[in-house]
Structures are given as C-alpha cells and as structure tokens.
Scaffold this motif. Structure first.
Motif, PDB file in Angstrom:
ATOM      1  N   ILE A 414       0.830  -1.205   0.000  1.00  0.00           N
ATOM      2  CA  ILE A 414       0.000   0.000   0.000  1.00  0.00           C
ATOM      3  C   ILE A 414       0.865   1.257   0.000  1.00  0.00           C
ATOM      4  O   ILE A 414       0.595   2.221  -0.709  1.00  0.00           O
ATOM      5  N   CYS A 415       1.923   1.239   0.809  1.00  0.00           N
ATOM      6  CA  CYS A 415       2.747   2.433   0.982  1.00  0.00           C
ATOM      7  C   CYS A 415       4.215   2.031   1.086  1.00  0.00           C
ATOM      8  O   CYS A 415       4.550   1.060   1.765  1.00  0.00           O
ATOM      9  N   LYS A 416       5.085   2.795   0.445  1.00  0.00           N
ATOM     10  CA  LYS A 416       6.511   2.453   0.394  1.00  0.00           C
ATOM     11  C   LYS A 416       7.324   3.165   1.472  1.00  0.00           C
ATOM     12  O   LYS A 416       8.550   3.090   1.469  1.00  0.00           O
ATOM     13  N   ASP A 417       6.671   3.842   2.415  1.00  0.00           N
ATOM     14  CA  ASP A 417       7.405   4.571   3.453  1.00  0.00           C
ATOM     15  C   ASP A 417       8.277   3.631   4.275  1.00  0.00           C
ATOM     16  O   ASP A 417       7.958   2.446   4.460  1.00  0.00           O
ATOM     17  N   ALA A 418       9.362   4.202   4.825  1.00  0.00           N
ATOM     18  CA  ALA A 418      10.343   3.404   5.567  1.00  0.00           C
ATOM     19  C   ALA A 418       9.734   2.679   6.761  1.00  0.00           C
ATOM     20  O   ALA A 418      10.083   1.532   7.056  1.00  0.00           O
ATOM     21  N   GLN A 419       8.799   3.350   7.454  1.00  0.00           N
ATOM     22  CA  GLN A 419       8.254   2.764   8.682  1.00  0.00           C
ATOM     23  C   GLN A 419       7.553   1.427   8.430  1.00  0.00           C
ATOM     24  O   GLN A 419       7.567   0.545   9.288  1.00  0.00           O
ATOM     25  N   TYR A 420       6.978   1.250   7.237  1.00  0.00           N
ATOM     26  CA  TYR A 420       6.268   0.005   6.939  1.00  0.00           C
ATOM     27  C   TYR A 420       7.258  -1.127   6.620  1.00  0.00           C
ATOM     28  O   TYR A 420       7.028  -2.282   7.004  1.00  0.00           O
ATOM     29  N   HIS A 421       8.354  -0.788   5.945  1.00  0.00           N
ATOM     30  CA  HIS A 421       9.399  -1.785   5.704  1.00  0.00           C
ATOM     31  C   HIS A 421      10.049  -2.197   7.025  1.00  0.00           C
ATOM     32  O   HIS A 421      10.386  -3.374   7.220  1.00  0.00           O
ATOM     33  N   ILE A 422      10.213  -1.242   7.906  1.00  0.00           N
ATOM     34  CA  ILE A 422      10.803  -1.537   9.220  1.00  0.00           C
ATOM     35  C   ILE A 422       9.891  -2.466  10.019  1.00  0.00           C
ATOM     36  O   ILE A 422      10.352  -3.408  10.671  1.00  0.00           O
ATOM     37  N   PHE A 423       8.576  -2.209   9.957  1.00  0.00           N
ATOM     38  CA  PHE A 423       7.629  -3.082  10.660  1.00  0.00           C
ATOM     39  C   PHE A 423       7.695  -4.503  10.097  1.00  0.00           C
ATOM     40  O   PHE A 423       7.662  -5.484  10.847  1.00  0.00           O
ATOM     41  N   HIS A 424       7.819  -4.605   8.771  1.00  0.00           N
ATOM     42  CA  HIS A 424       7.937  -5.923   8.145  1.00  0.00           C
ATOM     43  C   HIS A 424       9.166  -6.653   8.681  1.00  0.00           C
ATOM     44  O   HIS A 424       9.113  -7.845   9.017  1.00  0.00           O
ATOM     45  N   ALA A 425      10.268  -5.927   8.784  1.00  0.00           N
ATOM     46  CA  ALA A 425      11.491  -6.534   9.327  1.00  0.00           C
ATOM     47  C   ALA A 425      11.292  -6.954  10.782  1.00  0.00           C
ATOM     48  O   ALA A 425      11.759  -8.030  11.206  1.00  0.00           O
ATOM     49  N   ASP A 426      10.584  -6.136  11.566  1.00  0.00           N
ATOM     50  CA  ASP A 426      10.321  -6.471  12.977  1.00  0.00           C
ATOM     51  C   ASP A 426       9.560  -7.788  13.096  1.00  0.00           C
ATOM     52  O   ASP A 426       9.863  -8.628  13.954  1.00  0.00           O
ATOM     53  N   VAL A 427       8.562  -7.963  12.238  1.00  0.00           N
ATOM     54  CA  VAL A 427       7.761  -9.198  12.287  1.00  0.00           C
ATOM     55  C   VAL A 427       8.638 -10.399  11.934  1.00  0.00           C
ATOM     56  O   VAL A 427       8.556 -11.458  12.581  1.00  0.00           O
ATOM     57  N   LEU A 428       9.485 -10.236  10.924  1.00  0.00           N
ATOM     58  CA  LEU A 428      10.383 -11.335  10.534  1.00  0.00           C
ATOM     59  C   LEU A 428      11.363 -11.676  11.657  1.00  0.00           C
ATOM     60  O   LEU A 428      11.643 -12.854  11.915  1.00  0.00           O
ATOM     61  N   ILE A 429      11.873 -10.645  12.333  1.00  0.00           N
ATOM     62  CA  ILE A 429      12.798 -10.884  13.457  1.00  0.00           C
ATOM     63  C   ILE A 429      12.070 -11.618  14.581  1.00  0.00           C
ATOM     64  O   ILE A 429      12.595 -12.578  15.161  1.00  0.00           O
ATOM     65  N   ALA A 430      10.846 -11.166  14.886  1.00  0.00           N
ATOM     66  CA  ALA A 430      10.065 -11.817  15.946  1.00  0.00           C
ATOM     67  C   ALA A 430       9.785 -13.279  15.605  1.00  0.00           C
ATOM     68  O   ALA A 430       9.702 -14.131  16.502  1.00  0.00           O
ATOM     69  N   ASP A 431       9.677 -13.563  14.315  1.00  0.00           N
ATOM     70  CA  ASP A 431       9.400 -14.930  13.864  1.00  0.00           C
ATOM     71  C   ASP A 431      10.680 -15.765  13.724  1.00  0.00           C
ATOM     72  O   ASP A 431      10.625 -16.927  13.323  1.00  0.00           O
ATOM     73  N   GLY A 432      11.823 -15.144  14.053  1.00  0.00           N
ATOM     74  CA  GLY A 432      13.096 -15.870  13.985  1.00  0.00           C
ATOM     75  C   GLY A 432      13.667 -15.989  12.589  1.00  0.00           C
ATOM     76  O   GLY A 432      14.632 -16.729  12.355  1.00  0.00           O
ATOM     77  N   LYS A 433      13.139 -15.248  11.628  1.00  0.00           N
ATOM     78  CA  LYS A 433      13.624 -15.297  10.244  1.00  0.00           C
ATOM     79  C   LYS A 433      14.657 -14.182  10.043  1.00  0.00           C
ATOM     80  O   LYS A 433      14.398 -13.186   9.353  1.00  0.00           O
ATOM     81  N   TYR A 434      15.830 -14.358  10.660  1.00  0.00           N
ATOM     82  CA  TYR A 434      16.829 -13.287  10.712  1.00  0.00           C
ATOM     83  C   TYR A 434      17.415 -12.978   9.338  1.00  0.00           C
ATOM     84  O   TYR A 434      17.591 -11.808   8.979  1.00  0.00           O
ATOM     85  N   GLU A 435      17.734 -13.993   8.565  1.00  0.00           N
ATOM     86  CA  GLU A 435      18.326 -13.771   7.246  1.00  0.00           C
ATOM     87  C   GLU A 435      17.334 -13.075   6.311  1.00  0.00           C
ATOM     88  O   GLU A 435      17.701 -12.183   5.542  1.00  0.00           O
ATOM     89  N   GLU A 436      16.080 -13.504   6.404  1.00  0.00           N
ATOM     90  CA  GLU A 436      15.040 -12.882   5.579  1.00  0.00           C
ATOM     91  C   GLU A 436      14.842 -11.423   5.968  1.00  0.00           C
ATOM     92  O   GLU A 436      14.650 -10.548   5.109  1.00  0.00           O
ATOM     93  N   ALA A 437      14.902 -11.145   7.269  1.00  0.00           N
ATOM     94  CA  ALA A 437      14.772  -9.768   7.762  1.00  0.00           C
ATOM     95  C   ALA A 437      15.922  -8.909   7.246  1.00  0.00           C
ATOM     96  O   ALA A 437      15.716  -7.768   6.790  1.00  0.00           O
TER      97      ALA A 437
END
Length: 675
Positions: A414-437
């Motif tokens: 929906i939006c390319k702003d940095a905060q949304y990409h950062i949130f995506h990375a946070d979810v991946l980190i929480a899920d243990g997907k460090y390389e993907e993050a």
C-alpha cells in the motif's frame, strides 16, 4: 321452537334445511355448542343436501372464527363455494349479521393470502388438536392443500361478489389465477383493478411480473419505474411468496441488469437512488439474500453518504458468509469514513487474511489521504500486537505472527514509506527469520542502511551474532532520537544480552565523557539505562552527563528515579544522591526544594554531606540559599521551619547573615515561647 316442532314431526321433509336453520338460531342465541351439533349433523348426513350443506358450512365457519381457528373457517367457506356458490353468497348476506360480516370477510381474505403464500398451519399442533375435537366431519376437508389455487380463487370470487369495490379481494383473485396458470385472466383482472386506482403499488408490482413473464420487457420496466416513483418497494414483500421461483428469478435478473446499466452510464445522486430501488426489488425477489445485489447496493449507499445503511447491507452478507472478502473490506472502508478505527482495522485485517489480493486494490483505489490513514491504523494495530507478543512469555505465537506477516506485506504494498518496511522486518525478526529480515532491510534501504531506525534493526541482528560493540553504536544513535523505539527493540534481546549490552554501553559512555564528548556519551548512557531497566548506577551516570549538557530537568528526573530506588545502597551513596539532586535543583532556581535535599543529606550523615557540598556547589553558594529560604519562612512567621533551616545552614558554614537570623529567631522564641 318452530324448527324443533318441524324436526319432531314424523314426516322428515326438509330435514337438513331445518337443522341448518336451527343451527343458525342457536348461533344467534350464542349457543355455539348446540349450533355446532346441528351443523355437523347436516355435513355428516348420509345423503347430504348441497344447499343445506353450504349453509351448515358457513355456520360452522363462523363458530370456528370464535374458536380462534381461522384456517378451518376458510376451508369451510371454500368447500361451501365448491358446493353452491350462489347459496353461500345468499347465506352470508341473509344469515350473517352486519357486525360480524366485516370480520368474516377480513379473515377469509387473510387466510386466502396465507394459502397462496404457503403459510399454512394445519400441520401444527393446534390443527391436529382441532382435528380430534371436531370428529369425522373434518375428513371431508383434510385433503385440501394450501397450494390448491382453484379453491382460493373460488373464495376470492365469493369476496368480490360480496364487495365488488374491495381491491384486496380482486388482488387475491388475480393471485389465485396466476398460480392456476391463467396469466391472461389475471392480467385483465389487474388492469380492471388498476383503472379504479392507478396509483396502487401492489397492483402495479403484479403487472410488472406478468409483463416480464410475457416477454414485454419495455412495458414491464415502465411499470417498474412507476412503482419506484411511488416509493413503495415494500409492496413486493407479500407478493414474493405468491410468485413462482422462476418468475422471481426473472424479476431479480431484470432488476439487477437495470441497476447495473444505470450505474454504468450515470453517476448523479438521483441515478444512484434509482439504481438502489432496482437493487432493492432484486433483493426482495431473491427472497431477501442476493449477495451481489447487496454488495452493489451497499456501495451505492456509501456513495450517497448513507453509511449506516450501507453497513446494514454488509452485515446481511456477513451473517450468511462471515468470510466474504468484499463485504469485510467494504464494511471496513465504511468504518474508515466514519472514523471508527477499531472496527475498520478489525474488518480489513479479517479480509486481508482471507484474500489480500482483493483487498489491497480496493485500498489503493482510495484517495491518497485515506490510504495513508488506513496504513497508519494498520501499523498502530500491528505494533501493539507485536509488542504484546514479544513481551509475553509462554504463549502460542504462530497464528499471531502469521496474521502480522499478512498485515506487514499489505502495508509495504500500500505504501513504500520506511516505517512500513521496518515493521515488516520487525515481524520477521520476531518470527526468527533473521536472514530474511536482513535481506528485506538491505533491499528496502540499501546495504549501507543509512536510516537510523533500519540500522537499529540491523543492530538486533548483530546481537544475535554476539557483535555487541557494533550493536551498541547503532542503538546509541537511536537512543538520542527515540527512546520509546529503542525500548521496543530491546524486547527482541534476551536478559543476558541486555545486561552485557548495558555494560558495554556504559563503558563507552565513560570513555566519551572523559573526552568531553557529552552528546555521544548521552546516547550510550541512555542505552545502558534502558537495557538495564533503569539501573541506579547508569541513571547517575546519565544524570551527570545531562548536567554537563545543562539539561537539568532531565537530570533531575533521573535522580528522582535513583532516590526512589534507595534501599540496599550504602549511606555514602544515599547522601551523595541527595546532594546531587539538591545541586541540580539549585541550577534550576528551585532553592526551597534544594534546601530540603541538603537537609536530608545532613540528617543521614553530616560529615559525608559536607564533603559532597565542598565538591559542589560549595558552602558559600549553598548558605546563601539556606539564608534566603530561612528568611522567607521567618517573614511568613513559620518560625519552626526557619529555625530548622538556619540551624542546618550554620552546620554548612558559619555565615554572618544566618547568625543574625538565628539571633532574631531566639528573640522571637523568648517572646512567643515557641519551645
């Protein structure tokens, strides 16, 4: 009495006729039991007389109205009409009093409509009970079906004969003819009724159906427009139970097609309202649930600003299909327009979980401001859930993380702003997907990760690889910008790593303090404070750094936290803390509060307090503050407070002004006997 005499005679001429007449005599005398017995004898006679049977059936029908069995009343009158229509008309006109005739006609009308609408209740418990009570006389009528349109037609014909001006009776007659397949006769009868009342919606609606059934689409549509113009769409509701399924489908299809044609070519409010009317007819024709029509109508209501009505249509769909993506996303967007954040987020997330490919284009079709608002609401919800998830131990996280990943993927589309990409990375980190993050961060921000917030996520990943010093540097930069964000990120770090991180940060802060690089040192000290969960040791160090930067208010807050945590600390530490706070209070011109802190320190240990005072601010400056506050209390006649402050001030320094004030206090004491 006359009937009794004639019935008692040996020659039984007109026996059934006399029984029927006596039955009506009993009925008018309100002796329903005797009347019913006579009527039953006539009906059950081995050689029934048609005219007498018709009278008896009419009489029994009246009794059944009183007994609350209107359906059986209608059956009696239908059977009477089948036997002798003329005799039935004559009996009603001659034997039924005026004050009962209106009720009888209304009951017959209603029951005839129910029969055509398949709303029988003979099969219910009350019907079965009445069957047993009425005896074998009922067997004559038990094979009657509510779908027996010819019987209803005869009943309607009777009603028309009794009152030719009654529109409802003519409509009932036309409905019966329609169900019998006599389309032309029904059409003629309705046209005749329409000539008497050209604005009758029930008649017009029936004519619409007949014209469509005959293939006259233009004529049917013109009539439909007239019904819409009258504004009475509810007239279709009772008709739908009369119409056959294929004819209802025909009307539904036609109305839907007309609505879509209007919406395709015209966009004015009046056109949208006309389309809504057609869609309403289509929905009614479907039996109340037509998913596509409800969706289109809901969007039309939304376009007109009738948001609550639009929600009503979406609710109707979701009641039948709770996972309907179009309805969920549509209702969510209506809640967005109503600024109902919780409901909008709930619906949009539910829709995204079912089929994001449908929801995202719908969001992207909105104005830029609306897209931004949705993205912010989804981000707020996602961050709240993620925070709860990573701070709560021992709960199942798989499903919640899957949902968060759906939200995150939608947000970056929906939006390319940095905060949304950062949130995506946070979810991946929480899920243990460090390389993907890491891959996502580098793709979104480049390999240098110049964004401080993105660098902080990289620091979390570096901590997973035990690269503490590099992580501390990134965290210290974020600490100066957004403490709340840093506190959130530290939730990804386990307790042992946080302890190590706080130590490394404090050490680096100390090095920077020696080099007088206070701004950089502040970031490291803040990191140490947050990673240690407000350790007094690091709070003191940060307060000292803030003092150098002349940020006295923030330093004071740190020292207040330190003092609140006094417990196992040594006496020297507590004394120094009170002195440090007092010094800070003097820096912000809070002399009275500063004096109280120094008195606290002196009460704990005088020699340690004096030593600390010598290091700063010095006895001269401090005794001036003591004198000022003591003098104020003296002027306000608070002699006890003035005496206490003066006494402690003199312990710091034998200040001349304090000595003079003490002398004046002694003079006042002797005069007022304050001791």
């Amino acid at each position: 009495d006359i009937c009794d005499c004639l019935l008692a005679a040996e020659q039984r001429t007109y026996y059934n006729t006399l029984l029927a007449l006596r039955g009506f005599c009993f009925l008018h005398a309100h002796d329903h039991q005797q009347a019913l017995q006579d009527f039953q004898k006539v009906i059950e006679h081995d050689s029934p007389h048609p005219n007498s049977c018709a009278k008896a059936l009419c009489g029994r029908g009246l009794i059944r109205i009183s007994g609350g069995i209107p359906y059986l009343t209608a059956l009696d009158y239908i059977t009477a009409c089948q036997l002798k229509l003329e005799e039935t008309i004559f009996t009603i006109k001659s034997y039924v009093p005026w004050n009962q005739r209106g009720l009888l006609l209304k009951v017959l009308q209603e029951e005839g409509q129910k029969m055509l609408q398949k709303k029988r209740y003979l099969g219910g418990s009350s019907g079965r009970g009445q069957k047993k009570k009425q005896g074998c006389g009922l067997s004559f009528f038990l094979n009657f079906s509510s779908r027996d349109a010819p019987g209803v037609y005869q009943l309607a014909s009777l009603l028309v004969e009794l009152d030719s001006s009654d529109e409802a009776s003519r409509i009932l007659c036309a409905d019966a003819l329609y169900q019998m397949g006599c389309i032309e006769e029904a059409h003629k009868l309705l046209l005749l009724a329409l000539s008497r009342n050209p604005q009758s919606s029930p008649i017009l609606a029936r004519l619409v159906l007949l014209q469509l059934k005959k293939g006259f689409l233009y004529d049917g549509n013109q009539l439909l427009k007239k019904v819409i113009g009258l504004g009475d769409t509810s007239c279709l509701l009772p008709i739908m139970d009369v119409f056959k399924d294929e004819d209802r489908k025909l009307m539904q299809t036609h109305c839907r097609f007309r609505a879509l044609a209007i919406l395709k070519n015209k966009q004015q409010d009046a056109d949208v309202k006309e389309a809504i009317a057609y869609l309403s007819f289509a929905i009614i024709a479907s039996g109340g649930y037509a998913e596509d029509c409800l969706l289109i109508r809901a969007r039309c209501y939304g376009r007109l600003g009738q948001k609550k009505t639009a929600i009503f249509d979406f609710n109707a769909i979701l009641k039948e299909d709770p996972r309907n993506v179009q309805a969920l996303s549509g209702r969510g967007l209506i809640y967005l327009a109503l600024k109902q954040q919780k409901e909008a987020v709930q619906d949009l997330i539910a829709a995204l979980k079912v089929e994001a490919e449908v929801v995202i284009p719908a969001i992207l079709s909105l104005k830029h401001e609306a897209q931004g608002l949705i993205a912010q609401w989804l981000l707020q919800h996602g961050r709240t859930v993620l925070t709860e998830l990573i701070t709560t131990k021992g709960c199942s996280k798989e499903e919640a993380l899957r949902d968060l990943l759906v939200i995150a993927k939608a947000l970056i589309t929906i939006c390319k702003d940095a905060q949304y990409h950062i949130f995506h990375a946070d979810v991946l980190i929480a899920d243990g997907k460090y390389e993907e993050a890491l891959g996502h961060l580098q793709e979104a921000f480049g390999h240098s990760l110049a964004d401080d917030f993105a660098s902080a996520r990289l620091a979390v990943l570096q901590l997973k690889r035990r690269n503490v010093a590099v992580a501390a540097r990134s965290f210290s930069i974020l600490a100066k910008r957004d403490e709340r964000e840093l506190r959130f990120l530290l939730n990804f770090v386990d307790a042992k790593q946080q302890q190590h991180l706080s130590q490394v940060a404090a050490q680096e802060g100390n090095v920077l303090m020696k080099d007088c690089r206070y701004e950089k040192a502040l970031g490291y000290y803040t990191l140490a404070v947050l990673a240690s969960k407000d350790s007094p040791r690091y709070l003191r160090q940060r307060a000292a750094c803030l003092t150098h930067l002349k940020q006295y208010d923030k330093a004071l807050k740190d020292m207040e936290k330190v003092i609140r945590k006094h417990g196992c600390n040594s006496l020297k530490t507590r004394v120094e803390d009170h002195c440090s706070k007092g010094h800070l209070l003097l820096s912000v011109a809070e002399e009275e509060a500063a004096v109280k802190q120094y008195i606290e320190a002196l009460q704990l240990d005088e020699s340690m307090a004096l030593c600390s005072i010598t290091n700063g601010p010095g006895s001269e400056i401090l005794t001036k503050a003591f004198h000022k506050i003591a003098q104020y209390n003296f002027d306000m006649q608070h002699y006890e407070d003035a005496w206490k402050i003066t006494d402690y001030g003199l312990k710091i320094d034998k200040n001349t002004e304090l000595k003079k004030l003490k002398t004046r206090l002694k003079r006042e004491a002797s005069r007022c006997s304050i001791y």
